[in-house]
Design an enzyme around this catalytic site. Structure first.
Site, PDB file in Angstrom:
ATOM      1  N   THR A  32       9.003   1.931  -1.275  1.00 54.59           N
ATOM      2  CA  THR A  32      10.212   2.698  -0.970  1.00 54.59           C
ATOM      3  C   THR A  32      10.247   4.069  -1.496  1.00 54.59           C
ATOM      4  OG1 THR A  32      11.261   1.756  -2.979  1.00 54.59           O
ATOM      5  CG2 THR A  32      11.690   0.518  -0.741  1.00 54.59           C
ATOM      6  N   GLY A  33       9.104   4.163  -2.450  1.00 55.10           N
ATOM      7  CA  GLY A  33       9.093   5.465  -3.309  1.00 55.10           C
ATOM      8  C   GLY A  33      10.179   5.505  -4.479  1.00 55.10           C
ATOM      9  N   CYS A  34      11.028   4.608  -4.608  1.00 53.44           N
ATOM     10  CA  CYS A  34      11.866   4.538  -5.573  1.00 53.44           C
ATOM     11  C   CYS A  34      12.471   2.914  -5.673  1.00 53.44           C
ATOM     12  CB  CYS A  34      13.051   5.270  -5.777  1.00 53.44           C
ATOM     13  SG  CYS A  34      14.130   5.137  -6.960  1.00 53.44           S
ATOM     14  N   PHE A  35      11.795   2.310  -6.618  1.00 47.13           N
ATOM     15  CA  PHE A  35      12.262   0.747  -6.783  1.00 47.13           C
ATOM     16  C   PHE A  35      13.712   0.479  -7.115  1.00 47.13           C
ATOM     17  CE2 PHE A  35       8.794   0.994 -10.111  1.00 47.13           C
ATOM     18  CZ  PHE A  35       9.728   1.236 -11.213  1.00 47.13           C
TER      19      PHE A  35
END
Length: 132
Positions: free
Chosen positions: A73-76
Site C-alpha cells: 500500500t505504500g503505508c501500512f
C-alpha cells in the site's frame, strides 16, 4: 479514454492514473537505489508474538485452511488498521515488499533509497470471509 482496471473493470482517472504512472516509472527505473542504498541490518527484526491487537500468531504456518494476501500500500498503518475491522480476519502483520536493502529499518525505508514499499499481510478464513 481511461485504461480499464483489470481487477475491477473500472477505469483509473485523474490523480489515480497519474499516481500509477509515477509509481510504475519509479519501480522500473529503480528509483534512487544503487550504491547509495542503505545497508540494512544483518538479521531480521525480532517478531513479538502474539499479535498485540488480535491476540493471534503473526508468523505462519497458520491454522489449516487459512488464506493470505499481501497488500503493498505504500503505508501500512492505515491499511492494517482497516484489516482489523474486517470480520473474521485471523491476523495481520506489517513489513516491506520489494527493494534491494536486506532487512531494512523503518528509517531506511523512509529515505526512499531502499526501493521498498510498506506492505500488510492479511490472513483470513475463506469459509467466513470472501474477497468476491
Amino acid at each position: 479514454r481511461p485504461a480499464p482496471n483489470r481487477a475491477s473493470g473500472r477505469s483509473l482517472r485523474g490523480a489515480g492514473r497519474a499516481w500509477m504512472r509515477r509509481s510504475l516509472a519509479r519501480a522500473l527505473s529503480g528509483g534512487r537505489m544503487g550504491s547509495s542504498a542503505p545497508k540494512g541490518m544483518s538479521t531480521p527484526m525480532p517478531i513479538s508474538e502474539p499479535h498485540f491487537v488480535l491476540g493471534t500468531p503473526i508468523q505462519g504456518p497458520f491454522e489449516g485452511g487459512m488464506e493470505q494476501v499481501v497488500f503493498a500500500t505504500g503505508c501500512f498503518w492505515g491499511a492494517e488498521k482497516g484489516a482489523w475491522r474486517m470480520p473474521n480476519v485471523y491476523t495481520t502483520a506489517v513489513g516491506y515488499a520489494g527493494g534491494k536493502t536486506v532487512n531494512p529499518t523503518y528509517e531506511e525505508v523512509c529515505t526512499g533509497q531502499t526501493g521498498h514499499t510498506e506492505a500488510v499481510l492479511v490472513v483470513w478464513d475463506p469459509a467466513t470471509l470472501s474477497f468476491t
